[in-house]
Design an enzyme around this catalytic site. Structure first.
Site, PDB file in Angstrom:
ATOM      1  N   LEU A 271       0.861  -1.184   0.000  1.00 31.91           N
ATOM      2  CA  LEU A 271       0.000   0.000   0.000  1.00 31.91           C
ATOM      3  C   LEU A 271       0.897   1.233   0.000  1.00 31.91           C
ATOM      4  O   LEU A 271       1.996   1.202   0.552  1.00 31.91           O
ATOM      5  CB  LEU A 271      -0.905   0.039   1.234  1.00 31.91           C
ATOM      6  CG  LEU A 271      -1.938  -1.070   1.398  1.00 31.91           C
ATOM      7  CD1 LEU A 271      -2.694  -0.880   2.715  1.00 31.91           C
ATOM      8  CD2 LEU A 271      -2.913  -1.097   0.232  1.00 31.91           C
ATOM      9  N   ASP A 272       0.414   2.323  -0.619  1.00 29.66           N
ATOM     10  CA  ASP A 272       1.136   3.591  -0.519  1.00 29.66           C
ATOM     11  C   ASP A 272       1.329   3.949   0.943  1.00 29.66           C
ATOM     12  O   ASP A 272       0.498   3.585   1.800  1.00 29.66           O
ATOM     13  CB  ASP A 272       0.341   4.722  -1.187  1.00 29.66           C
ATOM     14  CG  ASP A 272       0.339   4.605  -2.699  1.00 29.66           C
ATOM     15  OD1 ASP A 272       1.170   3.860  -3.224  1.00 29.66           O
ATOM     16  OD2 ASP A 272      -0.498   5.263  -3.333  1.00 29.66           O
ATOM     17  N   MET A 273       2.389   4.672   1.239  1.00 24.55           N
ATOM     18  CA  MET A 273       2.669   5.058   2.620  1.00 24.55           C
ATOM     19  C   MET A 273       1.473   5.755   3.264  1.00 24.55           C
ATOM     20  O   MET A 273       1.145   5.517   4.432  1.00 24.55           O
ATOM     21  CB  MET A 273       3.898   5.986   2.669  1.00 24.55           C
ATOM     22  CG  MET A 273       4.283   6.389   4.080  1.00 24.55           C
ATOM     23  SD  MET A 273       5.759   7.433   4.167  1.00 24.55           S
ATOM     24  CE  MET A 273       5.060   8.995   3.630  1.00 24.55           C
TER      25      MET A 273
ATOM     26  N   THR B 245      -1.705   5.507   2.544  1.00 26.79           N
ATOM     27  CA  THR B 245      -2.939   4.709   2.578  1.00 26.79           C
ATOM     28  C   THR B 245      -2.911   3.747   3.762  1.00 26.79           C
ATOM     29  O   THR B 245      -1.920   3.074   4.003  1.00 26.79           O
ATOM     30  CB  THR B 245      -3.083   3.905   1.269  1.00 26.79           C
ATOM     31  OG1 THR B 245      -3.032   4.793   0.166  1.00 26.79           O
ATOM     32  CG2 THR B 245      -4.393   3.138   1.238  1.00 26.79           C
TER      33      THR B 245
END
Length: 559
Positions: free
Chosen positions: A405-407, A409
């Protein structure tokens, strides 16, 4: 303020304390003084009539729509008086210089400058090239050469077939000559030999004649093409020389008035040369003017004015940080020795955050990752889901992390304790057998109830990690969505990503060709808040060992 480019504040700023440090330009909340200056500049842009530039805000205005980045730099003169400078990125209304704004660092549009003079010579070469490429004799000779070559090849193949057939016929004649007398046989064989020799001589004469004709035409065509090649090479060398002269003449100051050319600033970057447009952004222009005129930089702010480009996500009037690809090397020199706010990207945002396990057995682990928490170690920060799980399960084999996951998110991340289990789970993701659902809160009302977004994405090479919509070089990115609830000009929505591109959901939400409603708290494509309101809420996959359908759901905490 005595300098004609310095603008005085219209409102009372006496009660506003100066910042202790200068703005870190690549990630910041604008200081109140910068916000006041921005408001004043935006008011000017809304009411001015001098600039004939189509920002895309007036539907009746003709011409190409070009939104612009503008910047303000609050400065202090030697007497301690505050004011601010303004600048725009690139050129505005087909000019680099306007009364209300600081001048460019290097004005390539100056009619008396070397660039314009040498550009005329290069343009004349381009015209000469175009005329030579359309030269009637050249085109006719080239066409004749093509026709002669085709005709020669067709006739040659035809004649070779005839020779082959004649050879076969002679062979048959020899085989049927058993009843002939010795003298008759000798005469026959001599006649057949002469036929073969005549065919070979004819083939040689035929080939030589056509080769001479082809050679003559080829030579005539090559004379033209050598002219073209030499002219193109000359133009290329002149362009490269001119570009080098620009890079060397294009120099930047720091607060000590130390000069560095554009070329030297970028010589240690990956490409070893400046990207297109480097030095033409607002921030370098502002700092250059300040240092040239002994003005002390206090704080900086940049914002977008106009319609959003088709590729990028830019919102009218919204503040944005400086771009990294073009500006980071330049501002690194210009702000050398200037005390700045700390770079938040060097700080570990996950330091005091707990990583909760929501499911675990002998083979897999599912965690609920908080927002602003790396999935895997970054360039400067090692703390991540991976490092914490590796510490917790030191005997685990394989890469552990199955997907990321993106940081920014939050939500569900799946990990495997064994290499074979990891391989099996990754295969499910690759084959899209895993069901994923994200929940997001959008800044704006989405009128439709469901839909699919199909916008290809690629990285913005001048401003990583931002992503661009790009139909030429982008990778396909597809997202299905459905509205859950609408409230207070906000939309709660479910996202079902079909592909897994970087920042896919964030761009698809914010882009004008997507939902045109950025996720709340999106500091790249929307407005910065306490957190990004995007959460990986649901995950369903097949257990690699038990073959059970595992369903994991973790509700979002957007407080």
């Amino acid at each position: 303020m005595v300098n004609s480019k310095l603008i005085s504040f219209k409102s009372d700023i006496s009660g506003i304390a100066l910042p202790e440090k200068f703005t870190f330009p690549f990630y910041y909340d604008p200081h109140p003084l910068a916000l006041i200056a921005i408001d004043q500049l935006q008011d000017y842009l809304s009411t001015q009539t001098e600039l004939n530039h189509n920002f895309g805000l007036d539907r009746e205005q003709d011409g190409l729509i070009i939104g612009k980045m503008f910047g303000v730099l609050v400065v202090q003169d030697k007497q301690g008086e505050l004011g601010f400078l303004t600048a725009f990125s690139g050129k505005l209304a087909d000019s680099n210089d306007h009364d209300y704004f600081v001048p460019p660092v290097f004005d390539i549009l100056d009619s008396e400058g070397f660039f314009r003079k040498e550009e005329i010579v290069i343009n004349d070469m381009t015209i000469e090239l175009a005329e030579l490429e359309k030269n009637e004799t050249y085109l006719k000779t080239k066409e004749e050469l093509e026709q002669v070559v085709i005709a020669y090849q067709e006739e040659l193949q035809k004649y070779k077939k005839e020779i082959k057939a004649a050879k076969a016929e002679r062979k048959q004649t020899r085989e049927n000559s058993g009843n002939l007398s010795p003298s008759e046989l000798e005469a026959l064989l001599e006649d057949l030999r002469k036929q073969s020799i005549r065919e070979q001589y004819f083939l040689k004469d035929f080939t030589d004649a056509h080769k001479k004709k082809i050679a003559a035409l080829t030579e005539a065509v090559e004379q033209f093409e050598n002219q073209l090649l030499n002219l193109k090479e000359k133009r290329k060398n002149m362009s490269n020389t001119l570009q080098g002269e620009i890079f060397d003449s294009y120099y930047f100051l720091n607060h000590k008035k130390e000069k560095r050319s554009l070329q030297s600033i970028f010589q240690n970057t990956i490409d070893h040369k400046p990207p297109a447009g480097a030095g033409e952004c607002a921030a370098p222009k502002l700092l250059q003017f300040a240092f040239e005129n002994d003005l002390k930089p206090v704080c900086l702010g940049e914002f977008w004015w106009g319609a959003s480009p088709k590729s990028e996500v830019r919102v009218h009037k919204q503040v944005y940080p400086a771009c990294r690809g073009k500006c980071e090397p330049i501002l690194g020199h210009m702000l050398e020795g200037v005390e700045q706010d700390e770079n938040p990207m060097l700080q570990n945002p996950a330091e005091d955050k707990e990583l909760k396990i929501v499911f675990e057995d002998e083979y897999i682990v599912v965690v609920n990752k908080p927002a602003e928490f790396l999935s895997v170690p970054g360039k400067t920060i090692s703390d991540s889901v991976y490092t914490r799980m590796k510490e917790k399960y030191p005997e685990a084999t394989g890469p552990l992390i199955v997907h990321r996951l993106d940081m920014s998110t939050s939500g569900i991340i799946l990990l495997a304790k064994e290499k074979n289990v990891h391989k099996h789970l990754q295969k499910q993701f690759i084959k899209r057998n895993v069901q994923k659902r994200y929940v997001a809160l959008l800044d704006g009302l989405v009128t439709e109830d469901t839909g699919t977004i199909d916008l290809p994405l690629r990285v913005d090479l001048d401003d990583r990690p931002r992503q661009l919509v790009c139909y030429e070089h982008g990778k396909r990115a597809v997202t299905k969505w459905e509205v859950v609830e609408r409230r207070n000009n906000q939309t709660l929505i479910y996202f079902y990503p079909i592909t897994g591109r970087t920042h896919q959901l964030r761009v698809h939400a914010a882009h004008t060709l997507g939902l045109n409603a950025p996720i709340i708290g999106d500091d790249l494509y929307g407005r910065k808040e306490t957190r990004l309101h995007l959460h990986a809420q649901f995950l369903q996959f097949t257990h690699p060992i038990t073959k059970e359908a595992i369903k994991i759901k973790v509700e979002a905490d957007f407080s």
